[in-house]
Design an enzyme around this catalytic site. Structure first.
Site, PDB file in Angstrom:
ATOM      1  N   ARG A   1       1.101  -0.960   0.194  1.00 53.15           N
ATOM      2  CA  ARG A   1      -0.378   0.208   0.275  1.00 53.15           C
ATOM      3  C   ARG A   1       0.913   1.327  -0.223  1.00 53.15           C
ATOM      4  O   ARG A   1       0.656   2.258  -0.584  1.00 53.15           O
ATOM      5  CB  ARG A   1      -1.096   0.166   1.580  1.00 53.15           C
ATOM      6  CG  ARG A   1      -2.097  -1.322   1.482  1.00 53.15           C
ATOM      7  CD  ARG A   1      -3.137  -1.246   1.942  1.00 53.15           C
ATOM      8  NE  ARG A   1      -3.737   0.161   2.600  1.00 53.15           N
ATOM      9  CZ  ARG A   1      -4.000   0.498   3.405  1.00 53.15           C
ATOM     10  NH1 ARG A   1      -4.439   0.092   4.546  1.00 53.15           N
ATOM     11  NH2 ARG A   1      -4.799   1.965   3.456  1.00 53.15           N
TER      12      ARG A   1
ATOM     13  N   ASP B   1      -3.790   7.392   3.596  1.00 58.39           N
ATOM     14  CA  ASP B   1      -2.841   8.295   2.169  1.00 58.39           C
ATOM     15  C   ASP B   1      -2.359   9.995   2.993  1.00 58.39           C
ATOM     16  O   ASP B   1      -2.643  10.516   3.579  1.00 58.39           O
ATOM     17  CB  ASP B   1      -3.317   8.431   1.484  1.00 58.39           C
ATOM     18  CG  ASP B   1      -4.887   9.200   1.392  1.00 58.39           C
ATOM     19  OD1 ASP B   1      -4.604  10.571   1.943  1.00 58.39           O
ATOM     20  OD2 ASP B   1      -5.991   8.375   0.535  1.00 58.39           O
TER      21      ASP B   1
ATOM     22  N   HIS C   1      -6.531   7.900  12.364  1.00 58.37           N
ATOM     23  CA  HIS C   1      -5.881   6.176  11.620  1.00 58.37           C
ATOM     24  C   HIS C   1      -5.062   5.686  11.509  1.00 58.37           C
ATOM     25  O   HIS C   1      -4.213   5.196  11.084  1.00 58.37           O
ATOM     26  CB  HIS C   1      -7.130   5.340  11.088  1.00 58.37           C
ATOM     27  CG  HIS C   1      -8.668   5.013  10.846  1.00 58.37           C
ATOM     28  ND1 HIS C   1      -9.611   4.853  10.210  1.00 58.37           N
ATOM     29  CD2 HIS C   1      -9.219   5.377  11.906  1.00 58.37           C
ATOM     30  CE1 HIS C   1     -10.466   4.782  11.598  1.00 58.37           C
ATOM     31  NE2 HIS C   1     -10.786   5.426  11.984  1.00 58.37           N
TER      32      HIS C   1
ATOM     33  N   CYS D   1       7.830   2.547  16.502  1.00 57.85           N
ATOM     34  CA  CYS D   1       8.585   1.394  17.632  1.00 57.85           C
ATOM     35  C   CYS D   1       7.479   1.145  18.228  1.00 57.85           C
ATOM     36  O   CYS D   1       7.025   1.718  19.331  1.00 57.85           O
ATOM     37  CB  CYS D   1      10.023   2.049  17.909  1.00 57.85           C
ATOM     38  SG  CYS D   1      10.431   0.043  19.170  1.00 57.85           S
TER      39      CYS D   1
ATOM     40  N   CYS E   1      14.367  -0.599  15.684  1.00 58.43           N
ATOM     41  CA  CYS E   1      14.308   1.218  15.799  1.00 58.43           C
ATOM     42  C   CYS E   1      15.444   2.340  16.248  1.00 58.43           C
ATOM     43  O   CYS E   1      16.227   2.009  16.574  1.00 58.43           O
ATOM     44  CB  CYS E   1      13.439   0.580  17.164  1.00 58.43           C
ATOM     45  SG  CYS E   1      13.648   3.088  17.727  1.00 58.43           S
TER      46      CYS E   1
ATOM     47  N   THR F   1     -17.148   8.801   3.515  1.00 59.47           N
ATOM     48  CA  THR F   1     -17.113   7.137   4.002  1.00 59.47           C
ATOM     49  C   THR F   1     -18.221   5.980   4.909  1.00 59.47           C
ATOM     50  O   THR F   1     -19.584   7.087   4.676  1.00 59.47           O
ATOM     51  CB  THR F   1     -16.863   7.163   5.320  1.00 59.47           C
ATOM     52  OG1 THR F   1     -16.584   6.454   6.562  1.00 59.47           O
ATOM     53  CG2 THR F   1     -17.573   8.776   6.205  1.00 59.47           C
ATOM     54  N   SER F   2     -18.182   5.478   4.724  1.00 57.77           N
ATOM     55  CA  SER F   2     -19.293   4.134   5.262  1.00 57.77           C
ATOM     56  C   SER F   2     -20.334   3.624   5.728  1.00 57.77           C
ATOM     57  O   SER F   2     -21.561   4.077   6.212  1.00 57.77           O
ATOM     58  CB  SER F   2     -18.734   3.137   4.472  1.00 57.77           C
ATOM     59  OG  SER F   2     -17.748   2.062   5.256  1.00 57.77           O
TER      60      SER F   2
ATOM     61  N   GLU G   1     -22.601   7.069  -2.354  1.00 52.78           N
ATOM     62  CA  GLU G   1     -24.557   6.530  -2.163  1.00 52.78           C
ATOM     63  C   GLU G   1     -24.837   6.400  -0.534  1.00 52.78           C
ATOM     64  O   GLU G   1     -23.944   6.922  -0.010  1.00 52.78           O
ATOM     65  CB  GLU G   1     -24.398   4.918  -2.616  1.00 52.78           C
ATOM     66  CG  GLU G   1     -23.797   4.252  -1.802  1.00 52.78           C
ATOM     67  CD  GLU G   1     -22.895   2.976  -2.440  1.00 52.78           C
ATOM     68  OE1 GLU G   1     -23.286   2.449  -3.065  1.00 52.78           O
ATOM     69  OE2 GLU G   1     -21.862   1.749  -0.994  1.00 52.78           O
TER      70      GLU G   1
ATOM     71  N   ALA H   1     -17.410  12.386  -5.389  1.00 55.59           N
ATOM     72  CA  ALA H   1     -16.547  13.477  -3.853  1.00 55.59           C
ATOM     73  C   ALA H   1     -15.722  14.138  -5.380  1.00 55.59           C
ATOM     74  O   ALA H   1     -15.929  15.374  -4.886  1.00 55.59           O
ATOM     75  CB  ALA H   1     -15.630  12.710  -3.237  1.00 55.59           C
TER      76      ALA H   1
HETATM   77  N1  APR Z   1     -16.849   9.272  -4.720  1.00 58.21           N
HETATM   78  C1  APR Z   1     -17.601   9.135  -3.028  1.00 58.21           C
HETATM   79  N2  APR Z   1     -17.656   8.677  -2.490  1.00 58.21           N
HETATM   80  C2  APR Z   1     -17.250   7.267  -3.034  1.00 58.21           C
HETATM   81  C3  APR Z   1     -16.587   7.171  -4.002  1.00 58.21           C
HETATM   82  C4  APR Z   1     -16.351   8.277  -4.867  1.00 58.21           C
HETATM   83  N3  APR Z   1     -15.812   8.173  -5.924  1.00 58.21           N
HETATM   84  N4  APR Z   1     -16.091   6.216  -4.309  1.00 58.21           N
HETATM   85  C5  APR Z   1     -16.698   5.215  -3.005  1.00 58.21           C
HETATM   86  N5  APR Z   1     -17.826   6.075  -2.167  1.00 58.21           N
HETATM   87  C6  APR Z   1     -17.666   5.729  -1.164  1.00 58.21           C
HETATM   88  C7  APR Z   1     -18.978   4.113  -1.018  1.00 58.21           C
HETATM   89  O1  APR Z   1     -19.211   4.614  -1.327  1.00 58.21           O
HETATM   90  C8  APR Z   1     -18.275   4.196   0.429  1.00 58.21           C
HETATM   91  O2  APR Z   1     -19.341   4.506   1.749  1.00 58.21           O
HETATM   92  O3  APR Z   1     -17.054   6.056  -0.113  1.00 58.21           O
HETATM   93  C9  APR Z   1     -17.276   5.000   1.549  1.00 58.21           C
HETATM   94  C10 APR Z   1     -15.914   4.371   1.560  1.00 58.21           C
HETATM   95  O4  APR Z   1     -16.329   3.196   2.507  1.00 58.21           O
HETATM   96  P1  APR Z   1     -15.241   2.308   3.362  1.00 58.21           P
HETATM   97  O5  APR Z   1     -14.585   1.354   2.160  1.00 58.21           O
HETATM   98  O6  APR Z   1     -15.674   1.252   3.818  1.00 58.21           O
HETATM   99  O7  APR Z   1     -14.058   3.390   4.146  1.00 58.21           O
HETATM  100  P2  APR Z   1     -14.136   4.214   5.017  1.00 58.21           P
HETATM  101  O8  APR Z   1     -15.498   4.409   5.481  1.00 58.21           O
HETATM  102  O9  APR Z   1     -13.272   5.231   4.861  1.00 58.21           O
HETATM  103  O10 APR Z   1     -13.638   3.431   5.809  1.00 58.21           O
HETATM  104  C11 APR Z   1     -13.351   3.447   7.612  1.00 58.21           C
HETATM  105  O11 APR Z   1     -11.949   1.081   7.767  1.00 58.21           O
HETATM  106  O12 APR Z   1     -11.280  -0.677   7.084  1.00 58.21           O
HETATM  107  C12 APR Z   1     -11.035   0.923   8.061  1.00 58.21           C
HETATM  108  O13 APR Z   1      -8.897   1.154   8.792  1.00 58.21           O
HETATM  109  C13 APR Z   1     -10.227   1.811   7.492  1.00 58.21           C
HETATM  110  O14 APR Z   1      -9.863   3.898   7.940  1.00 58.21           O
HETATM  111  C14 APR Z   1     -11.004   2.952   7.497  1.00 58.21           C
HETATM  112  C15 APR Z   1     -12.042   2.652   7.920  1.00 58.21           C
END
Ligand code: APR
Length: 257
Positions: free
Chosen positions: A74, A111, A126, A134, A153, A194-195, A221, A237
């Site tokens: 990554r 990132d 996060h 370390c 370290c 974020t989901s 969504e 986004a």
């Molecule tokens: N624009 C806007 N939203 C988007 C796009 C886009 N181009 N592509 C995907 N998404 C949305 C998806 O629909 C989803 O709801 O981004 C969301 C990403 O969700 P996750 O994959 O669950 O990521 P996130 O919410 O950041 O996860 C939280 O989970 O595994 C851990 O530590 C990891 O920080 C992460 C945390």
């Protein structure tokens, strides 16, 4: 005869003042159009890797080489010159520059695209993929090279404890006190990409609402917690974030007119 709504209705006026502090929460979706993977989408990271194996302290104790290989890949991916901040990161950096009330970006992403776009008021709750820590002495340093269990370290000299500076499941996210204070104080909370599956970030909308903030979801969504937001705007986004920041620019401009 019934009248049709206009094709592009003007969005409602935002119920905030330009002196209100803003908190923005971002997740993997904001970096998707920069070429980085999300976690829970059908093509996301957790569809091909078990999070228990690579994102828990127990997984690291069991098989450090597997965890290092996952984060090394990554990290290399993030350092690919093709991976750059997109229009959504840029819009948030611009917002910080013109919004009188102050803006705090809290990202779940490891990132560095917000910082590269120019955001300075930024919390990586996060952790950060381009930092290493370390586990023995806690020293945290910048790190762009691959990590391995054989690395020592630089601070304490011990080997075996070097790990990515990333918060794993079962660990406490960073700077929660500062985030809690900002949520209680803000006039606008915006959640982007974020989901809404991972706590404590999934609960931030409730904290902001409890403090009286207007709440907005910008996501591809509806997220898990979409119904908790006063306003929901769905789309990529790079389209919806600059458009929303444009509405905030109008609020700021009106205040100075
Ligand atoms: N624009 C806007 N939203 C988007 C796009 C886009 N181009 N592509 C995907 N998404 C949305 C998806 O629909 C989803 O709801 O981004 C969301 C990403 O969700 P996750 O994959 O669950 O990521 P996130 O919410 O950041 O996860 C939280 O989970 O595994 C851990 O530590 C990891 O920080 C992460 C945390």
């Amino acid at each position: 005869m019934p009248t049709r709504p206009p094709p592009n209705p003007t969005p409602p006026a935002l119920p905030i003042r330009s002196t209100d502090p803003i908190v923005v929460l971002t997740g993997a979706g904001i970096s998707r159009e920069s070429g980085l993977e999300t976690f829970r989408d059908p093509d996301g990271i957790w569809a091909r890797v078990r999070l228990e194996d690579v994102a828990t302290p127990e997984g690291f104790a069991r098989d450090p080489a597997q965890v290092h290989a996952f984060y090394n890949a990554r990290r290399r991916g993030l350092l690919d010159p093709a991976i750059r901040p997109n229009a959504a990161h840029a819009a948030l950096a611009a917002l910080e520059g013109f919004w009188p009330g102050g803006v705090l970006v809290v990202t779940q992403n490891v990132d560095d695209l917000h910082a590269r776009a120019g955001s300075r008021s930024l919390i990586h709750m996060h952790g950060e993929l381009l930092k290493v820590r370390c586990a023995d002495c806690g020293a945290t340093t910048d790190g762009r090279a691959d990590l391995s269990a054989a690395d020592a370290c630089a601070a304490c000299g011990r080997t075996g404890g070097m790990r990515p500076h990333v918060v794993w499941f079962g660990e406490v996210p960073l700077e929660l006190d500062r985030i809690g204070a900002a949520l209680a104080d803000c006039g606008l909370f915006v959640s982007i990409g974020t989901s809404g599956n991972v706590w404590p970030a999934a609960g931030f909308v409730r904290e902001a609402r409890a403090g009286g903030a207007h709440t907005v979801e910008l996501n591809l969504e509806p997220s898990e917690g979409a119904s908790l937001f006063a306003e929901r705007i769905h789309g990529p986004a790079t389209a919806v974030v600059p458009a929303f920041v444009g509405r905030l620019r109008a609020v700021a401009a009106e205040a100075t007119a």
